[in-house]
Scaffold this motif. Structure first.
Motif, mmCIF file in Angstrom:
data_model
loop_
_atom_site.group_PDB
_atom_site.id
_atom_site.type_symbol
_atom_site.label_atom_id
_atom_site.label_comp_id
_atom_site.label_asym_id
_atom_site.label_seq_id
_atom_site.Cartn_x
_atom_site.Cartn_y
_atom_site.Cartn_z
ATOM 1 N N ASP A 1 12.479 -5.288 13.729
ATOM 2 C CA ASP A 1 13.535 -5.141 12.734
ATOM 3 C C ASP A 1 14.552 -4.046 13.058
ATOM 4 O O ASP A 1 15.765 -4.274 12.987
ATOM 5 C CB ASP A 1 12.938 -4.822 11.348
ATOM 6 N N GLN B 1 8.857 -7.097 2.695
ATOM 7 C CA GLN B 1 8.206 -7.418 3.972
ATOM 8 C C GLN B 1 6.792 -6.854 4.057
ATOM 9 O O GLN B 1 5.862 -7.518 4.491
ATOM 10 C CB GLN B 1 9.051 -6.883 5.134
ATOM 11 N N GLN C 1 7.842 -1.706 1.404
ATOM 12 C CA GLN C 1 9.186 -2.246 1.163
ATOM 13 C C GLN C 1 9.278 -3.103 -0.104
ATOM 14 O O GLN C 1 10.161 -3.943 -0.242
ATOM 15 C CB GLN C 1 9.669 -3.017 2.403
HETATM 16 MG MG MG Z 1 9.532 -3.872 9.664
#
Ligand code: MG
Ligand code: ATP
Length: 388
Positions: free
Chosen positions: A182, A287, A291
């Motif tokens: 990411d 996620q 998060q």
């Molecule tokens: Mg991540």
């Protein structure tokens, strides 16, 4: 011929500044590859002349701010000149039975309009390849002719660029870069949006996987290849002492929140030292446990500068596709796992509890100490250049 997008919408002085930054970046990229060239910036376009137009186009198509690039034949800006060049292009691609369309444009040139130009060029093509047919909706082949006050241009291919704004038109930001998928994408998106970039990585020492730092350096180097000629710094801070005290806590559920808050704290100090305006991370709503919106709300205030989260609303699939496209996706990232993460992390940590734990651990001095351990790597043109 280079096309740019929303720079068009800027006022004249801003547009001039952005275009000059963009042509500077293009020149740097071409110089790094030893491609001699010259650049002109007539109204609404950037024209690059050189001996190796295909190689030039491929490099320019990786420059932030560029919407598309075409390798052109330059002619006089009249029907005869444009038609002759268009016929040459069409002959190379148009086989009997194929359909084609001429896309004509005209501006600043008198004597004919674009329909007349298109029709004349179309019939010149049909004269040469009579077995071809015209299809303006779904042609097998398209040839573009443009009559401009600065010349005639013919091309039949548009190579897509990344879009965005030229690198360096926005202030510096500091992206938290990990060995994962990411964060390199998050950094790339902010670079594409014109931000000068610096990376920071928190090294987990004996609490992280053996391949972590190697993969981060690789991500860092690959991202630097998107801004040829510009140095890209990576700061690495040591988090091992923090993990030592965190793993000694009785309650493992809050480790990820404490860790993420600590990272923001250290990165804020480093951003302040460099004058970076904001942090960037690869947070992506829902996620992982850290998060959830509840946890992000508890984590965010640990930063003393704004945190930009360009991936917040992406799907994982979209992030992976983008990582592949920009060259940072690794199918086998090796051993990069975190050994501190608990089995059952809290998805909604109470802010007051976190504050108490942090006071007990004296995270502020731990963070100041971590910020003092920084090692610096510099990457340029896809290679890590020097360490210091
Ligand atoms: Mg991540
Ligand atoms: P990524 O999200 O980059 O794939 P990850 O999945 O290991 O890495 P997350 O737990 O999703 O990391 O962390 C969210 C964000 O926090 C990352 O996108 C990255 O910006 C930042 N981050 C995580 N670990 C580190 C680290 N060791 N150093 C710097 N930043 C980190």
């Amino acid at each position: 011929m280079v096309r740019y997008g929303e720079i068009f919408l800027k006022s004249e002085p801003v547009k001039r500044r952005f275009i000059s930054i963009m042509t500077g970046n293009i020149s740097l990229a071409l110089e790094v590859e030893g491609l001699t060239h010259c650049i002109e910036t007539p109204r609404g376009r950037i024209l690059i002349f050189g001996d190796e137009p295909r190689r030039i186009a491929a490099l320019v198509a990786r420059t932030f701010g560029v919407v598309s690039v075409s390798v052109c034949t330059v002619t006089t800006a009249d029907i005869n000149g444009l038609a002759a060049a268009a016929v040459e292009h069409a002959e190379r691609h148009l086989r009997p039975g194929m359909s084609f369309a001429v896309r004509a444009r005209r501006s600043g040139v008198e004597g004919f309009n674009s329909q007349e130009l298109g029709a004349a060029v179309g019939s010149a093509v049909l004269d040469r390849v009579p077995e071809a047919t015209v299809d303006l909706t779904t042609p097998d082949y398209e040839v573009f002719v443009e009559a401009r006050e600065f010349g005639g241009f013919v091309y039949d291919e548009k190579i897509s660029g990344p879009g965005g704004l030229p690198y360096g038109t926005q202030e510096e930001v500091m992206a938290l870069l990990s060995a994962g998928i990411d964060s390199p994408v998050a950094s790339w998106l902010m670079m594409r949006r014109g931000c000068r970039m610096v990376h920071v990585h928190m090294h987990s020492g004996r609490f992280g996987g053996a391949d972590g730092e190697r993969n981060v350096l690789q991500n860092h180097a690959r991202l630097s290849a998107w801004v040829p000629g510009h140095p890209l710094d990576l700061l690495v801070a040591d988090m091992e002492p923090f993990f030592e005290v965190v793993t000694a806590l009785k309650e493992p559920r809050y480790r990820c929140i404490l860790c993420k808050r600590f990272m923001l704290r250290v990165a804020s100090i480093l951003a302040g030292e460099r004058g970076a305006y904001a942090l960037v991370n690869g947070d992506n709503l829902g996620q992982v446990a850290s998060q959830t919106l509840a946890n992000m709300t508890v984590i965010a205030p640990a930063a003393s500068v704004p945190v930009l989260r360009p991936l917040i609303g992406f799907d994982k699939e979209e992030i992976v596709d983008r990582a592949r496209a920009i060259g940072t996706f690794e199918a086998h990232p090796g051993n990069v796992g975190c050994t501190v993460a608990p089995r059952y992390p809290s998805t909604a940590a109470p802010a007051a509890t976190i504050a108490l734990i942090e006071e007990e651990l004296d995270v502020e001095s731990l963070a100041a100490r971590a910020a003092g351990t920084v090692r610096r790597y510099r990457a340029k043109n896809g290679e890590v250049e020097e360490a210091g």
